[in-house]
Design a protein around this motif. Structure first.
Motif, PDB file in Angstrom:
ATOM      1  N   ALA A 421     -11.208  56.404  49.069  1.00  0.00           N
ATOM      2  CA  ALA A 421     -12.587  56.021  49.423  1.00  0.00           C
ATOM      3  C   ALA A 421     -12.706  54.545  49.776  1.00  0.00           C
ATOM      4  CB  ALA A 421     -13.563  56.362  48.286  1.00  0.00           C
ATOM      5  N   CYS A 422     -11.589  53.878  49.934  1.00  0.00           N
ATOM      6  CA  CYS A 422     -11.571  52.424  50.145  1.00  0.00           C
ATOM      7  C   CYS A 422     -10.429  52.050  51.084  1.00  0.00           C
ATOM      8  CB  CYS A 422     -11.365  51.689  48.815  1.00  0.00           C
ATOM      9  SG  CYS A 422     -12.668  51.929  47.597  1.00  0.00           S
ATOM     10  N   ALA A 423     -10.536  50.862  51.653  1.00  0.00           N
ATOM     11  CA  ALA A 423      -9.434  50.303  52.430  1.00  0.00           C
ATOM     12  C   ALA A 423      -8.289  49.925  51.502  1.00  0.00           C
ATOM     13  CB  ALA A 423      -9.904  49.091  53.220  1.00  0.00           C
ATOM     14  N   SER A 424      -7.120  49.736  52.091  1.00  0.00           N
ATOM     15  CA  SER A 424      -5.883  49.613  51.312  1.00  0.00           C
ATOM     16  C   SER A 424      -5.355  48.196  51.165  1.00  0.00           C
ATOM     17  CB  SER A 424      -4.796  50.458  51.999  1.00  0.00           C
ATOM     18  OG  SER A 424      -4.617  50.020  53.345  1.00  0.00           O
ATOM     19  N   PHE A 425      -5.955  47.238  51.870  1.00  0.00           N
ATOM     20  CA  PHE A 425      -5.275  45.970  52.101  1.00  0.00           C
ATOM     21  C   PHE A 425      -5.168  45.065  50.873  1.00  0.00           C
ATOM     22  CE2 PHE A 425      -7.323  47.200  56.168  1.00  0.00           C
ATOM     23  CZ  PHE A 425      -6.164  47.548  56.837  1.00  0.00           C
ATOM     24  N   ASP A 426      -5.833  45.409  49.783  1.00  0.00           N
ATOM     25  CA  ASP A 426      -5.682  44.604  48.572  1.00  0.00           C
ATOM     26  C   ASP A 426      -4.341  44.832  47.892  1.00  0.00           C
ATOM     27  OD1 ASP A 426      -6.507  47.206  48.059  1.00  0.00           O
ATOM     28  OD2 ASP A 426      -7.516  46.692  46.188  1.00  0.00           O
ATOM     29  N   MET A 427      -3.723  46.011  48.131  1.00  0.00           N
ATOM     30  CA  MET A 427      -2.472  46.341  47.449  1.00  0.00           C
ATOM     31  C   MET A 427      -1.360  46.814  48.390  1.00  0.00           C
ATOM     32  SD  MET A 427      -3.998  48.465  44.166  1.00  0.00           S
ATOM     33  CE  MET A 427      -2.366  48.919  43.573  1.00  0.00           C
ATOM     34  N   PHE A 428      -1.733  47.235  49.610  1.00  0.00           N
ATOM     35  CA  PHE A 428      -0.760  47.855  50.510  1.00  0.00           C
ATOM     36  C   PHE A 428      -0.897  47.269  51.914  1.00  0.00           C
ATOM     37  CE2 PHE A 428      -2.135  50.848  47.259  1.00  0.00           C
ATOM     38  CZ  PHE A 428      -0.922  51.236  46.691  1.00  0.00           C
ATOM     39  N   ARG A 429       0.109  47.505  52.755  1.00  0.00           N
ATOM     40  CA  ARG A 429       0.065  46.997  54.130  1.00  0.00           C
ATOM     41  C   ARG A 429      -1.038  47.692  54.922  1.00  0.00           C
ATOM     42  NH1 ARG A 429       5.603  47.627  53.421  1.00  0.00           N
ATOM     43  NH2 ARG A 429       5.638  49.537  54.676  1.00  0.00           N
ATOM     44  N   ASN A 430      -1.210  48.992  54.682  1.00  0.00           N
ATOM     45  CA  ASN A 430      -2.193  49.807  55.392  1.00  0.00           C
ATOM     46  C   ASN A 430      -2.296  51.149  54.671  1.00  0.00           C
ATOM     47  OD1 ASN A 430       0.197  51.205  56.271  1.00  0.00           O
ATOM     48  ND2 ASN A 430       0.339  49.777  57.989  1.00  0.00           N
ATOM     49  N   TYR A 431      -3.139  52.046  55.186  1.00  0.00           N
ATOM     50  CA  TYR A 431      -3.294  53.333  54.497  1.00  0.00           C
ATOM     51  C   TYR A 431      -2.015  54.159  54.566  1.00  0.00           C
ATOM     52  CZ  TYR A 431      -3.860  56.009  58.862  1.00  0.00           C
ATOM     53  OH  TYR A 431      -3.638  56.607  60.079  1.00  0.00           O
ATOM     54  N   GLU A 432      -1.231  54.005  55.648  1.00  0.00           N
ATOM     55  CA  GLU A 432       0.034  54.739  55.736  1.00  0.00           C
ATOM     56  C   GLU A 432       0.982  54.322  54.618  1.00  0.00           C
ATOM     57  OE1 GLU A 432      -1.242  54.266  60.170  1.00  0.00           O
ATOM     58  OE2 GLU A 432      -1.261  53.042  58.354  1.00  0.00           O
ATOM     59  N   ARG A 434       0.192  53.046  51.757  1.00  0.00           N
ATOM     60  CA  ARG A 434      -0.354  53.573  50.504  1.00  0.00           C
ATOM     61  C   ARG A 434       0.037  55.038  50.324  1.00  0.00           C
ATOM     62  NH1 ARG A 434      -6.638  52.765  49.984  1.00  0.00           N
ATOM     63  NH2 ARG A 434      -6.625  54.153  51.793  1.00  0.00           N
ATOM     64  N   GLY A 435      -0.133  55.830  51.382  1.00  0.00           N
ATOM     65  CA  GLY A 435       0.229  57.236  51.312  1.00  0.00           C
ATOM     66  C   GLY A 435       1.717  57.446  51.080  1.00  0.00           C
TER      67      GLY A 435
END
Length: 451
Positions: A421-432, A434-435
């Motif tokens: 439900a949120c963007a990923s950029f605080d912990m990951f390069r992008n949603y990919e 993160r997945g």
């Protein structure tokens, strides 16, 4: 490269994938231009210098009034029109355009234009597969995959484009054969400033369209268009005449066009009722575009979905794990929760950068279909506070810890769903990324190596 000398001052603002595609288009058409980016080392910089060594390139923070004397700015989607230097140029009367304007001026084949808060990549890709199955030379891209200007070809018989609100807000008119807003929920409010402005940007997709597709379950998708524009509809309830929807017959769910049963839901390899809505939307768009139904149904039976979109990863100890990392807004996560909640109790993994959105509706849905929750990232404290004592929950600092915690909450027959439900950029390069971290953690869990 040979550019025609001109007194017209054209500036591509923002490099990256879109900026590069604009530069290539302008150069191919002999139009002089320069490029500006407020980053010192923007994506695509080396490629640009290799392809356009003689084109003026300005890097670093924008200066006040920098573009006020330009004739036209081609602004990349990531740059807000509220950026002070852009707002100043608009006030000075500079023409604002983007890659979509250039595409519309040049495309010769019909266009199916697709936007929405959620599901647009799935619908775009599925409709493209349907057109290919029907034997058309179709070009698929836009906000998904290949930049739209790189798709332009005299050989194309149909264009299928996913369009973002960022692309639409700076386009004068799309002139699509068929246009749709699949759904509208809060997203990108940090960019647009309000849900109203976001909604208005989305609805620019209907400018100049000849046919429109609406979602009967979402009034925010219904456009104000002339009576001459033919309107189609889809929804998750039984359809009326000349509409797409679901019917329950003899214990089976069918995708239907009016009274005609098209395909049983259990023939489709997509998880969740929200993906049945995506399938209905693709069928409706294809029908409007003149595709043969048999070809569309054949493509739908073969379609396995997209990575990071409610993608089944594995079953571990009787628990199904789903990767919906592309669920980067509350509406997407709620749709996935409800979709899987028909079959499972769900342990939800959520969190990240909320982009100004209200997270409370996510928690309300979680309380209806959830068993537990695991929160991470910047929004974890807010999510945890909203949930309170409603369900068991845990805040964690990384994906391995999240998957391990979820496995302890889950019971056999449950589903663990990553839909942040949120963007990923605080912990990951992008949603990919993160997945991929989620899939990797689940894989190690299955092997007994996650600690």
């Amino acid at each position: 490269m040979s550019l025609i000398a001109s007194d017209t001052q054209r500036i591509v603002v923002g490099l990256g994938v879109t900026g590069l595609s604009c530069a290539r288009f302008l150069a191919k058409n002999g139009m002089s231009f320069s490029v500006a980016d407020n980053r010192e080392i923007p994506p695509g910089l080396d490629q640009f210098r290799q392809e356009f060594p003689d084109v003026t390139l300005s890097l670093g923070p924008f200066q006040a009034g920098q573009f006020d004397a330009a004739d036209e700015l081609y602004i990349s989607p990531g740059i807000s029109l509220r950026e002070p230097v852009i707002a100043s140029a608009i006030q000075a009367g500079v023409k604002i355009s983007g890659d979509l304007d250039l595409f519309v001026q040049s495309a010769r084949a019909p266009l199916v234009a697709i936007t929405g808060s959620n599901g647009k990549s799935t619908v775009t890709t599925l409709l493209g597969a349907m057109a290919e199955e029907a034997g058309l030379k179709v070009a698929i891209g836009g906000n998904l995959g290949t930049p739209m200007l790189d798709l332009l070809s005299d050989d194309s018989e149909l264009y299928v484009l996913e369009l973002s609100s960022f692309q639409l807000e700076r386009c004068a008119g799309v002139n699509a054969e068929v246009a749709t807003v699949l759904n509208v929920s809060e997203d990108h409010l940090d960019h647009h400033g309000s849900l109203l402005a976001y909604h208005q940007a989305k609805h620019r997709i209907f400018r100049g369209c000849r046919q429109a597709l609406i979602n009967r379950d979402d009034m925010l998708t219904h456009p104000l268009v002339p009576d001459s524009v033919r309107q189609w509809s889809f929804g998750l309830q039984a359809p009326g005449r000349e509409a797409f929807g679901l019917r329950d017959e003899a214990g089976a769910v069918w995708l239907c066009f009016g009274d005609e049963k098209l395909i049983a839901a259990d023939e489709i390899h997509l998880a969740g009722r929200h993906n049945l809505a995506n399938a209905l939307a693709a069928l409706a768009l294809g029908k409007a575009a003149g595709l043969e139904m048999a070809s569309m149904l054949s493509a739908l039976r073969k379609f396995k979905g997209l990575p990071h979109r409610c993608q089944h990863v594995a079953d571990v100890d009787g628990v199904a794990y789903y990767n919906d990392s592309k669920g980067t807004n509350v509406g997407a996560a709620v749709a996935s929760l409800r979709g899987l909640g028909d079959r499972f109790q769900v342990v939800l993994l959520a969190g990240g950068q909320a982009k100004g959105a209200d997270l409370e509706p996510l928690v309300e849905t979680l309380q209806e279909v959830g068993r537990a929750a695991v929160f991470f990232g910047e929004s974890a404290p807010v999510l945890s506070e909203y949930l309170g004592e409603g369900l068991p929950s845990q805040c964690v600092s990384g994906m391995d810890e999240a998957v391990l915690a979820a496995s302890r909450f889950a019971q056999s027959g449950d589903a663990v769903l990553l839909s942040p439900a949120c963007a990923s950029f605080d912990m990951f390069r992008n949603y990919e990324h993160r997945g991929e971290c989620f899939v990797d953690a689940v894989g190690r869990l299955a092997q007994g190596r996650l600690q």
